[in-house]
Enzyme design. Structure first.
Site, PDB file in Angstrom:
ATOM      1  N   CYS A  54     -10.645  -0.274   3.992  1.00 50.79           N
ATOM      2  CA  CYS A  54      -9.271  -0.361   3.480  1.00 50.79           C
ATOM      3  C   CYS A  54      -8.751   1.053   3.243  1.00 50.79           C
ATOM      4  O   CYS A  54      -9.448   1.882   2.649  1.00 50.79           O
ATOM      5  CB  CYS A  54      -9.255  -1.150   2.173  1.00 50.79           C
ATOM      6  SG  CYS A  54      -7.607  -1.303   1.456  1.00 50.79           S
TER       7      CYS A  54
ATOM      8  N   GLN B  57       0.814  -1.228   0.000  1.00 50.54           N
ATOM      9  CA  GLN B  57       0.000   0.000   0.000  1.00 50.54           C
ATOM     10  C   GLN B  57       0.845   1.274   0.000  1.00 50.54           C
ATOM     11  O   GLN B  57       0.355   2.342  -0.332  1.00 50.54           O
ATOM     12  CB  GLN B  57      -0.953   0.006   1.206  1.00 50.54           C
ATOM     13  CG  GLN B  57      -2.007  -1.091   1.143  1.00 50.54           C
ATOM     14  CD  GLN B  57      -2.844  -1.142   2.401  1.00 50.54           C
ATOM     15  OE1 GLN B  57      -2.454  -1.762   3.387  1.00 50.54           O
ATOM     16  NE2 GLN B  57      -3.978  -0.468   2.402  1.00 50.54           N
TER      17      GLN B  57
HETATM   18  O1  K1U Z   1      -5.230  -2.681   5.007  1.00 47.87           O
HETATM   19  C1  K1U Z   1      -5.771  -1.623   5.244  1.00 47.87           C
HETATM   20  O2  K1U Z   1      -6.071  -0.873   4.339  1.00 47.87           O
HETATM   21  C2  K1U Z   1      -6.108  -1.245   6.661  1.00 47.87           C
HETATM   22  C3  K1U Z   1      -7.528  -1.596   7.066  1.00 47.87           C
HETATM   23  C4  K1U Z   1      -7.484  -2.926   7.797  1.00 47.87           C
HETATM   24  C5  K1U Z   1      -8.795  -3.645   7.958  1.00 47.87           C
HETATM   25  C6  K1U Z   1      -9.862  -3.079   8.592  1.00 47.87           C
HETATM   26  C7  K1U Z   1     -11.048  -3.777   8.745  1.00 47.87           C
HETATM   27  C8  K1U Z   1     -11.152  -5.055   8.283  1.00 47.87           C
HETATM   28  C9  K1U Z   1     -10.081  -5.611   7.629  1.00 47.87           C
HETATM   29  C10 K1U Z   1      -8.899  -4.925   7.479  1.00 47.87           C
HETATM   30  C11 K1U Z   1      -8.040  -0.486   7.953  1.00 47.87           C
HETATM   31  O3  K1U Z   1      -7.481  -0.187   8.946  1.00 47.87           O
HETATM   32  S1  K1U Z   1      -9.475   0.333   7.440  1.00 47.87           S
HETATM   33  C12 K1U Z   1      -9.778   1.504   8.765  1.00 47.87           C
HETATM   34  C13 K1U Z   1     -10.318   0.873  10.014  1.00 47.87           C
HETATM   35  O4  K1U Z   1     -10.739  -0.275  10.002  1.00 47.87           O
HETATM   36  C14 K1U Z   1     -10.327   1.632  11.286  1.00 47.87           C
HETATM   37  C15 K1U Z   1      -9.990   2.961  11.334  1.00 47.87           C
HETATM   38  C16 K1U Z   1     -10.016   3.647  12.548  1.00 47.87           C
HETATM   39  C17 K1U Z   1     -10.354   3.006  13.696  1.00 47.87           C
HETATM   40  C18 K1U Z   1     -10.705   1.676  13.669  1.00 47.87           C
HETATM   41  C19 K1U Z   1     -10.692   0.996  12.466  1.00 47.87           C
HETATM   42 ZN    ZN Z   2      -6.489  -2.723   2.856  1.00 44.89          ZN
END
Ligand code: K1U
Ligand code: ZN
Length: 174
Positions: free
Chosen positions: A92, A51
């Protein structure tokens, strides 16, 4: 430490297959630190090197409330421990403002090495299992929107392009 730019869907670089890390060097440790800073600032709970346009098998995560339990996985391998799957509403950082349900294996074994070049193994369920599978997909050039219908994926693409244009406008004004 440095904040790194995060690639956005549909950037073709997100489709690159990551190569194994050959040696855990200070450069790798610095990249992991920069990725953690970038993830906390976003904010997110995980980030794969893909990423940030680095195509090596490196993942950072922190699922804690206090954001004080960083995890680093180098050359991770996952093995399903059950045939059971669970749906989870995923997000994501490369597909901003899009959330949708994906079904993934409920329990997995993770084998990886850490920043001290030591091998470790953990069993994961719940959000840890969801997040590691999402991040492993990034290392294999796959995005969570690939599990959605072509119509939903197209809508996600249009929305992300709009969000990115908006962010660029705001950045120019600053
Ligand atoms: O891989 C990424 O883009 C990160 C992604 C990870 C993810 C989240 C949820 C399910 C599967 C994988 C994220 O972090 S998205 C943002 C998010 O989930 C979040 C942001 C702030 C507070 C809590 C959660
Ligand atoms: Zn992701």
């Amino acid at each position: 430490m440095a904040l790194l730019p995060i690639l956005s869907f549909p950037d073709a670089r997100l489709r690159t297959i990551a190569k194994p890390v050959e040696k855990v060097t200070d450069e790798i440790r610095q990249l992991a630190a920069d990725m953690l800073e970038t993830m906390y600032e976003a904010p997110g709970i995980g980030l794969a090197a893909t990423q940030v346009d680095r195509h090596i098998q490196l993942i950072v995560m922190d699922l804690s409330e206090e954001k004080d339990q960083p995890m680093v996985f180098i050359n991770p391998k996952i093995t399903p421990l059950t045939e059971e799957t669970q749906p989870y509403e995923e997000g994501c950082l490369s597909v901003p403002q899009i959330y949708d349900k994906v079904n993934r294996t409920s329990r997995v074994k993770i084998e990886a090495i850490n920043l001290n070049d030591e091998a470790f193994e953990i069993e994961a369920d719940g959000l840890l299992a969801v997040c590691i599978q999402h991040e492993m997909d990034h290392l294999n050039g796959k995005l969570f929107v690939d599990y959605l219908s072509p119509l939903k994926r197209q809508r996600a693409r249009e929305k992300v392009e709009k969000v990115v244009r908006q962010r660029e406008k705001v950045a120019v004004k600053r």
